[in-house]
Motif scaffolding. Structure first.
Motif, short mmCIF file in Angstrom:
data_model
loop_
_atom_site.label_atom_id
_atom_site.label_comp_id
_atom_site.label_asym_id
_atom_site.label_seq_id
_atom_site.Cartn_x
_atom_site.Cartn_y
_atom_site.Cartn_z
N ARG A 45 30.20 1.71 21.26
CA ARG A 45 29.59 2.47 22.48
C ARG A 45 28.45 1.69 23.31
N GLU A 46 27.74 1.21 22.27
CA GLU A 46 26.44 0.56 22.88
C GLU A 46 26.73 -0.90 23.27
N ARG A 47 27.67 -1.60 22.76
CA ARG A 47 28.12 -2.84 23.32
C ARG A 47 29.02 -2.88 24.52
N ARG A 48 29.61 -1.72 24.77
CA ARG A 48 30.71 -1.59 25.80
C ARG A 48 30.35 -2.10 27.10
N ALA A 49 29.29 -2.25 27.58
CA ALA A 49 28.85 -2.82 28.88
C ALA A 49 28.85 -4.19 28.92
N THR A 50 28.98 -5.09 27.51
CA THR A 50 29.20 -6.47 27.45
C THR A 50 30.44 -6.85 27.05
N ALA A 80 40.94 2.28 23.43
CA ALA A 80 41.96 2.49 22.46
C ALA A 80 41.12 1.73 20.92
N LEU A 81 40.44 0.70 21.59
CA LEU A 81 39.71 -0.06 20.54
C LEU A 81 38.77 0.69 19.68
N ARG A 82 37.86 1.50 20.45
CA ARG A 82 36.95 2.33 19.87
C ARG A 82 37.53 3.58 18.92
N GLU A 83 38.61 4.06 19.40
CA GLU A 83 39.42 5.06 18.64
C GLU A 83 39.72 4.36 17.27
N GLU A 110 22.82 -0.20 4.93
CA GLU A 110 24.18 -0.07 4.81
C GLU A 110 24.96 1.16 4.84
N VAL A 111 24.58 2.04 4.24
CA VAL A 111 24.91 3.60 4.49
C VAL A 111 24.97 3.91 6.05
N GLU A 112 23.74 3.77 6.35
CA GLU A 112 23.60 4.01 7.93
C GLU A 112 24.53 3.28 8.59
N ALA A 113 24.95 1.90 8.56
CA ALA A 113 25.93 1.16 9.35
C ALA A 113 27.17 1.64 9.13
N ALA A 114 27.69 2.09 7.88
CA ALA A 114 29.00 2.70 7.77
C ALA A 114 28.97 4.14 8.69
N THR A 115 28.00 4.85 8.86
CA THR A 115 28.20 6.03 9.50
C THR A 115 28.33 5.60 10.88
N ARG A 116 27.60 4.66 11.49
CA ARG A 116 27.68 4.15 12.89
C ARG A 116 29.10 3.74 12.95
N LYS A 117 29.75 3.09 12.04
CA LYS A 117 31.10 2.71 12.32
C LYS A 117 32.09 4.04 12.57
N ALA A 118 31.93 5.02 11.75
CA ALA A 118 32.67 6.28 11.91
C ALA A 118 32.41 6.77 13.23
N SER A 119 31.37 6.88 13.79
CA SER A 119 31.10 7.47 14.94
C SER A 119 31.27 6.54 16.15
N GLY A 120 31.63 5.24 16.07
CA GLY A 120 32.01 4.30 16.97
C GLY A 120 30.64 3.93 17.87
N ALA A 146 38.70 -6.47 9.20
CA ALA A 146 38.47 -7.84 9.57
C ALA A 146 39.40 -7.89 10.88
N ALA A 147 40.57 -7.17 11.23
CA ALA A 147 41.27 -7.56 12.60
C ALA A 147 40.57 -6.81 13.58
N LEU A 148 39.96 -5.64 13.29
CA LEU A 148 39.29 -4.99 14.29
C LEU A 148 38.09 -5.70 14.58
N ALA A 149 37.50 -6.27 13.81
CA ALA A 149 36.21 -6.97 14.05
C ALA A 149 36.64 -8.36 14.96
N ARG A 150 37.70 -8.82 14.61
CA ARG A 150 38.07 -10.06 15.36
C ARG A 150 38.39 -9.61 16.81
N ARG A 151 39.05 -8.22 17.10
CA ARG A 151 39.29 -7.87 18.39
C ARG A 151 38.13 -7.64 18.93
N ALA A 152 37.23 -6.83 18.62
CA ALA A 152 35.77 -6.42 19.02
C ALA A 152 35.03 -8.01 19.67
N ARG A 153 35.24 -8.73 18.78
CA ARG A 153 34.48 -10.19 18.89
C ARG A 153 35.00 -11.02 20.08
#
Length: 264
Positions: free
Chosen positions: A210-215, A225-228, A196-206, A141-148
């Motif tokens: 990575r795809e949203r970084r430009a925005t 640091a946020l991505r790590e 949902e399993v795929e979404a979990a894997t994408r979180k673990a890979s960052g 929840a805290a990381l989602a808020r930081r990313a948002r």
């Protein structure tokens, strides 16, 4: 104008309007002979409109790839929201969903909607600043808020426009403007769907960040640091998914705003 893929649109709009359509009441779809869904994407809202409206419902999008995924139980047209390929007063209702938040001049687009509408203009827009996340993974929840926060700061358009969409309509000259809130809730819990399993894997890979970084706003060091931290969180998500212990609830508030063209 930002562009989105079919998979992204289908996933983020999955389940909308399944449980309740009360927030659409001010569109008065049962009274409409013709409705235009602008920026229809893959056609999720278009399908709902066709269920609720006895008249003709047309979907419009400028992206031919998205239109190719749209449900083909009615007409779809390629066109641009900023210059609709229709004459004045062509439809009773012109509506969009999650479109104005991606445009640099939402007021001008609403005026274009009003040109084509005989009676009503409507927009269903999110307030991305008010999204909430609850998770069985303590850090999520805290990381989602930081990313948002990074996303909100870096966005080139008003991605929180939903909360102020009523003012946009009034500035565009619409009358009798009304607004209702609709909370789109997305829940992840066992048993998990493949997506949902795929979404979990994408979180673990960052991959998400990575795809949203430009925005996203922030220094390279801060975003690294946020991505790590995000990847560490994602690995815990994957572990909980394997144990069938992962649960997540996200609520995205949408504002359904409807204005009359009678007074314009």
């Amino acid at each position: 104008m930002r562009r989105f893929g079919a998979d992204y649109l289908t996933e983020t709009r999955r389940g909308m309007w399944e449980d309740s359509r009360e927030a659409l009441a001010d569109l008065r779809l049962r009274d409409a002979d013709g409705v235009l869904d602008v920026g229809c994407g893959t056609g999720e809202l278009t399908a709902v409109l066709r269920e609720e409206c006895p008249g003709r419902v047309v979907g419009l999008d400028r992206d031919p790839d998205l239109l190719a995924h749209a449900r083909r139980d009615g007409p779809v047209v390629r066109g641009d929201a900023r210059s609709l390929p229709f004459p004045d007063d062509a439809f009773d209702v012109v509506v969009c969903q999650a479109l104005l938040v991606n445009l640099p001049d939402p007021t001008g687009v609403v005026r274009e909607f009003a040109r084509v509408a005989r009676e009503r203009v409507a927009a269903i827009e999110p307030d991305n600043a008010a999204v909430t996340v609850e998770s069985s993974v303590d850090a999520e929840a805290a990381l989602a808020r930081r990313a948002r926060e990074r996303y909100l700061e870096g966005a080139a358009t008003d991605v929180a426009l939903g909360a102020n969409a009523r003012e946009t309509f009034e500035t565009a000259g619409l009358g009798d403007v009304r607004s209702r809130r609709y909370d789109h809730e997305r829940v992840v819990e066992p048993p998990y769907a493949d997506r949902e399993v795929e979404a979990a894997t994408r979180k673990a890979s960052g991959a998400d960040l990575r795809e949203r970084r430009a925005t996203m706003a922030g220094s390279e060091e801060d975003l690294d640091a946020l991505r790590e931290s995000w990847r560490d969180m994602g690995r815990e998500v994957v572990r909980q998914v394997r144990d069938e212990a992962y649960e997540r609830r996200e609520v995205v508030p949408f504002h359904v705003v409807v204005g009359s063209v009678d007074d314009t």
